[in-house]
Design a protein around this motif. Structure first.
Motif, PDB file in Angstrom:
ATOM      1  N   GLN A   1       0.826  -1.213   0.000  1.00 47.26           N
ATOM      2  CA  GLN A   1       0.000   0.000   0.000  1.00 47.26           C
ATOM      3  C   GLN A   1       0.860   1.264   0.000  1.00 47.26           C
ATOM      4  O   GLN A   1       0.403   2.317  -0.416  1.00 47.26           O
ATOM      5  CB  GLN A   1      -0.905   0.030   1.241  1.00 47.26           C
ATOM      6  N   ILE A   2       2.062   1.180   0.508  1.00 43.89           N
ATOM      7  CA  ILE A   2       3.013   2.290   0.668  1.00 43.89           C
ATOM      8  C   ILE A   2       2.503   3.295   1.697  1.00 43.89           C
ATOM      9  O   ILE A   2       3.200   3.646   2.648  1.00 43.89           O
ATOM     10  CB  ILE A   2       3.337   2.992  -0.663  1.00 43.89           C
ATOM     11  N   HIS A   3       1.285   3.795   1.525  1.00 43.11           N
ATOM     12  CA  HIS A   3       0.705   4.764   2.461  1.00 43.11           C
ATOM     13  C   HIS A   3      -0.096   4.055   3.550  1.00 43.11           C
ATOM     14  O   HIS A   3      -0.832   3.106   3.275  1.00 43.11           O
ATOM     15  CB  HIS A   3      -0.203   5.752   1.727  1.00 43.11           C
ATOM     16  N   ALA A   4       0.055   4.539   4.794  1.00 43.94           N
ATOM     17  CA  ALA A   4      -0.691   3.966   5.914  1.00 43.94           C
ATOM     18  C   ALA A   4      -2.171   4.291   5.781  1.00 43.94           C
ATOM     19  O   ALA A   4      -2.551   5.396   5.397  1.00 43.94           O
ATOM     20  CB  ALA A   4      -0.153   4.516   7.235  1.00 43.94           C
ATOM     21  N   LYS A   5      -2.981   3.295   6.124  1.00 40.79           N
ATOM     22  CA  LYS A   5      -4.436   3.487   6.057  1.00 40.79           C
ATOM     23  C   LYS A   5      -5.112   2.906   7.299  1.00 40.79           C
ATOM     24  O   LYS A   5      -6.103   2.193   7.212  1.00 40.79           O
ATOM     25  CB  LYS A   5      -5.002   2.844   4.786  1.00 40.79           C
ATOM     26  N   GLY A   6      -4.532   3.192   8.453  1.00 33.36           N
ATOM     27  CA  GLY A   6      -5.161   2.802   9.704  1.00 33.36           C
ATOM     28  C   GLY A   6      -4.858   1.399  10.163  1.00 33.36           C
ATOM     29  O   GLY A   6      -5.545   0.879  11.046  1.00 33.36           O
ATOM     30  N   GLU A   7      -3.808   0.757   9.602  1.00 31.50           N
ATOM     31  CA  GLU A   7      -3.494  -0.619  10.004  1.00 31.50           C
ATOM     32  C   GLU A   7      -2.823  -0.684  11.374  1.00 31.50           C
ATOM     33  O   GLU A   7      -2.813  -1.736  12.002  1.00 31.50           O
ATOM     34  CB  GLU A   7      -2.578  -1.287   8.970  1.00 31.50           C
ATOM     35  N   TYR A   8      -2.232   0.414  11.821  1.00 34.16           N
ATOM     36  CA  TYR A   8      -1.598   0.439  13.132  1.00 34.16           C
ATOM     37  C   TYR A   8      -1.922   1.768  13.810  1.00 34.16           C
ATOM     38  O   TYR A   8      -2.496   2.682  13.193  1.00 34.16           O
ATOM     39  CB  TYR A   8      -0.081   0.247  13.007  1.00 34.16           C
ATOM     40  N   LYS A   9      -1.556   1.869  15.077  1.00 34.29           N
ATOM     41  CA  LYS A   9      -1.900   3.054  15.862  1.00 34.29           C
ATOM     42  C   LYS A   9      -0.655   3.801  16.319  1.00 34.29           C
ATOM     43  O   LYS A   9       0.393   3.202  16.555  1.00 34.29           O
ATOM     44  CB  LYS A   9      -2.743   2.664  17.080  1.00 34.29           C
ATOM     45  N   GLU A  10      -0.807   5.100  16.453  1.00 35.48           N
ATOM     46  CA  GLU A  10       0.202   5.975  17.043  1.00 35.48           C
ATOM     47  C   GLU A  10      -0.493   6.887  18.043  1.00 35.48           C
ATOM     48  O   GLU A  10      -1.431   7.608  17.683  1.00 35.48           O
ATOM     49  CB  GLU A  10       0.900   6.806  15.966  1.00 35.48           C
ATOM     50  N   ASN A  11      -0.039   6.825  19.294  1.00 31.38           N
ATOM     51  CA  ASN A  11      -0.662   7.617  20.358  1.00 31.38           C
ATOM     52  C   ASN A  11      -2.165   7.355  20.457  1.00 31.38           C
ATOM     53  O   ASN A  11      -2.987   8.289  20.572  1.00 31.38           O
ATOM     54  CB  ASN A  11      -0.411   9.113  20.129  1.00 31.38           C
ATOM     55  N   ASP A  12      -2.522   6.073  20.393  1.00 29.18           N
ATOM     56  CA  ASP A  12      -3.912   5.631  20.528  1.00 29.18           C
ATOM     57  C   ASP A  12      -4.808   6.105  19.383  1.00 29.18           C
ATOM     58  O   ASP A  12      -6.035   6.107  19.516  1.00 29.18           O
ATOM     59  CB  ASP A  12      -4.506   6.085  21.868  1.00 29.18           C
ATOM     60  N   HIS A  13      -4.218   6.517  18.268  1.00 25.74           N
ATOM     61  CA  HIS A  13      -4.990   6.920  17.095  1.00 25.74           C
ATOM     62  C   HIS A  13      -4.521   6.115  15.890  1.00 25.74           C
ATOM     63  O   HIS A  13      -3.329   5.824  15.753  1.00 25.74           O
ATOM     64  CB  HIS A  13      -4.830   8.416  16.815  1.00 25.74           C
ATOM     65  N   LYS A  14      -5.448   5.772  15.026  1.00 26.82           N
ATOM     66  CA  LYS A  14      -5.087   5.051  13.808  1.00 26.82           C
ATOM     67  C   LYS A  14      -4.198   5.929  12.929  1.00 26.82           C
ATOM     68  O   LYS A  14      -4.508   7.090  12.688  1.00 26.82           O
ATOM     69  CB  LYS A  14      -6.341   4.645  13.034  1.00 26.82           C
ATOM     70  N   ALA A  15      -3.105   5.353  12.470  1.00 24.66           N
ATOM     71  CA  ALA A  15      -2.163   6.090  11.633  1.00 24.66           C
ATOM     72  C   ALA A  15      -2.652   6.094  10.187  1.00 24.66           C
ATOM     73  O   ALA A  15      -2.896   5.049   9.598  1.00 24.66           O
ATOM     74  CB  ALA A  15      -0.779   5.451  11.720  1.00 24.66           C
ATOM     75  N   ASN A  16      -2.785   7.309   9.627  1.00 19.35           N
ATOM     76  CA  ASN A  16      -3.198   7.467   8.245  1.00 19.35           C
ATOM     77  C   ASN A  16      -2.261   8.447   7.550  1.00 19.35           C
ATOM     78  O   ASN A  16      -1.835   9.446   8.143  1.00 19.35           O
ATOM     79  CB  ASN A  16      -4.633   7.992   8.155  1.00 19.35           C
ATOM     80  N   SER A  17      -1.935   8.154   6.312  1.00 19.06           N
ATOM     81  CA  SER A  17      -1.091   9.027   5.512  1.00 19.06           C
ATOM     82  C   SER A  17      -1.951  10.164   4.960  1.00 19.06           C
ATOM     83  O   SER A  17      -2.902   9.918   4.203  1.00 19.06           O
ATOM     84  CB  SER A  17      -0.450   8.233   4.372  1.00 19.06           C
ATOM     85  N   LEU A  18      -1.609  11.411   5.320  1.00 18.16           N
ATOM     86  CA  LEU A  18      -2.474  12.550   5.020  1.00 18.16           C
ATOM     87  C   LEU A  18      -1.675  13.765   4.566  1.00 18.16           C
ATOM     88  O   LEU A  18      -0.473  13.865   4.818  1.00 18.16           O
ATOM     89  CB  LEU A  18      -3.312  12.929   6.248  1.00 18.16           C
ATOM     90  N   ILE A  19      -2.381  14.673   3.917  1.00 16.07           N
ATOM     91  CA  ILE A  19      -1.866  15.994   3.585  1.00 16.07           C
ATOM     92  C   ILE A  19      -2.787  17.005   4.277  1.00 16.07           C
ATOM     93  O   ILE A  19      -4.001  17.015   4.025  1.00 16.07           O
ATOM     94  CB  ILE A  19      -1.857  16.243   2.064  1.00 16.07           C
ATOM     95  N   LYS A  20      -2.205  17.831   5.136  1.00 18.18           N
ATOM     96  CA  LYS A  20      -3.017  18.783   5.897  1.00 18.18           C
ATOM     97  C   LYS A  20      -3.044  20.138   5.203  1.00 18.18           C
ATOM     98  O   LYS A  20      -2.004  20.676   4.810  1.00 18.18           O
ATOM     99  CB  LYS A  20      -2.469  18.941   7.318  1.00 18.18           C
ATOM    100  N   LEU A  21      -4.235  20.685   5.059  1.00 22.18           N
ATOM    101  CA  LEU A  21      -4.430  22.029   4.530  1.00 22.18           C
ATOM    102  C   LEU A  21      -4.914  22.942   5.646  1.00 22.18           C
ATOM    103  O   LEU A  21      -5.778  22.546   6.447  1.00 22.18           O
ATOM    104  CB  LEU A  21      -5.463  22.049   3.397  1.00 22.18           C
ATOM    105  N   THR A  22      -4.374  24.139   5.713  1.00 24.51           N
ATOM    106  CA  THR A  22      -4.844  25.134   6.676  1.00 24.51           C
ATOM    107  C   THR A  22      -5.126  26.442   5.946  1.00 24.51           C
ATOM    108  O   THR A  22      -4.405  26.808   5.012  1.00 24.51           O
ATOM    109  CB  THR A  22      -3.814  25.397   7.789  1.00 24.51           C
TER     110      THR A  22
END
Length: 296
Positions: free
Chosen positions: A39-60
C-alpha cells in the motif's frame, strides 16, 4: 526570534498568501505497516498515540482580515494523498466550472455526544453571482466544528444529518496560477516522498512475505509427513488390507461359490445352455434368418 524561525524545521510543503489570508499545505504522510507494504501509504493498520495512523496531507487556511492573535481564524482539513493529484487534474484539464466537497467526523465523543468534524469544499466559477468575470475563480473553504457520529453496518461512521455546528470557518479565493502552484508542489512532494520511502519498505516487505510463504510450506510439509508416519493415511490402507474388509470378502465370495458356483449350476442345470439348444432346435433364432420375408 527571526533567526529561530528561519532555522526551525517545518513540515510545510507550500503556501500561498494574499493580502489578508493564507493557505498552506503540510506533510503528514506515513508509511504503511510491513504487513501491508504494497500500500506504501498507511491506512489505519496500526496506531500511534492511541490513534489510527493514516497518511495525510493537511491544509490550513488562515483568515487574519480582522486582526492577528485571538482574532486570527485558522481552520484545517486533512486530504488523502491521491486527492491532491485529483484536484490538480481539474486545472490541467481546463475545467471552467467545478465543485467538489468532503466531510469527516472522527474521535471519541465528548460528554455531550459530539465528535470532531471537518468540512472541505473547493469550486471554480467563471463569473460571480452578478455575472462579472472572476479574477480569482477558485474558492476553497474549510469549516471546523462538531457533530454526532453514527456507526454504519460496515463498521464505518458518518455524521448525523443536521447535527453539525461550526466553530471555525475560513475561505480563500485563488487564481488558476496560485492553485496550480500549491497543488503542483504538493503533488511533486508526494511523488518524491514515495520514491524515497518505498524502496526500503517494498524490499523489506517482499523479503518478509517470502519468508512467510516458506514457513507455511515447511509447516504444511511437516504436517503431511506426520500424517504418513502416524499411519493416518498409509496405516489405514494397510488396516483395510489386513482386516480383509475388501480382499477377504472377495475370497469369501469365491470360496462360497456365490458367483462361480452359481455359474456352474446354471451351466449344469441347463438354464442357459439347454435353453439355447432348445431355441436352436425350435428354430426361434435360426428360422427367422432363413425367412424370405426380409429378402423381399
Amino acid at each position: 526570534m527571526n533567526q529561530n524561525y528561519q532555522t526551525r524545521i517545518s513540515p510545510q510543503i507550500c503556501k500561498v498568501q494574499t493580502d489578508r489570508k493564507l493557505i498552506a499545505v503540510y506533510d503528514q504522510l506515513k508509511c504503511a505497516a510491513l504487513t501491508h507494504y504494497a500500500q506504501i501509504h498507511a491506512k489505519g493498520e496500526y496506531k500511534e498515540n492511541d490513534h489510527k495512523a493514516n497518511s495525510l496531507i493537511k491544509l490550513t487556511i488562515q483568515d487574519y482580515s480582522n486582526g492577528t492573535g485571538d482574532k486570527n481564524i485558522i481552520a484545517q482539513f486533512n486530504l488523502a494523498p491521491e486527492q491532491i493529484p485529483f484536484i490538480l487534474t481539474r486545472i490541467t484539464a481546463g475545467f471552467q466550472e467545478f465543485e467538489w466537497s468532503q466531510s469527516k467526523i472522527y474521535g471519541v465523543p465528548d460528554a455531550q455526544g459530539y465528535s470532531t468534524a471537518q468540512q472541505f469544499s473547493i469550486s471554480r466559477h467563471v463569473c460571480d453571482s452578478s455575472g462579472r468575470p472572476m479574477k480569482s475563480p477558485w474558492r476553497i473553504q474549510i469549516v471546523n466544528g462538531k457533530g454526532v457520529k453514527v456507526q454504519n453496518q460496515k463498521g464505518g461512521s458518518y455524521m448525523k444529518s443536521g447535527s453539525f455546528f461550526a466553530e471555525k470557518n475560513a475561505f480563500i479565493q485563488l487564481t488558476d496560477m496560485d492553485l496550480y502552484t500549491l497543488l503542483k508542489r504538493t503533488d511533486s512532494y508526494i511523488t518524491n516522498w514515495e520514491a524515497c520511502m518505498a524502496p526500503s519498505l517494498i524490499a523489506n516487505g517482499k523479503q518478509a512475505y517470502e519468508k512467510q510463504q516458506q514457513d507455511w510450506q515447511s509447516q504444511n510439509l511437516g504436517q503431511d509427513q506426520g500424517y504418513a508416519q502416524n499411519g493416518q493415511y498409509q496405516g489405514q490402507a494397510q488396516k483395510y488390507s489386513q482386516n480383509s474388509q475388501y480382499q477377504d470378502q472377495t475370497q469369501n465370495y469365491t470360496q462360497n461359490g456365490q458367483y462361480q458356483g452359481q455359474a456352474q449350476n446354471y451351466a449344469q442345470n441347463g438354464q442357459y445352455q439347454g435353453q439355447n439348444q432348445t431355441y436352436a432346435q425350435h428354430g426361434q433364432y435360426q428360422n427367422p434368418a432363413q425367412s424370405s420375408s426380409y429378402a423381399a
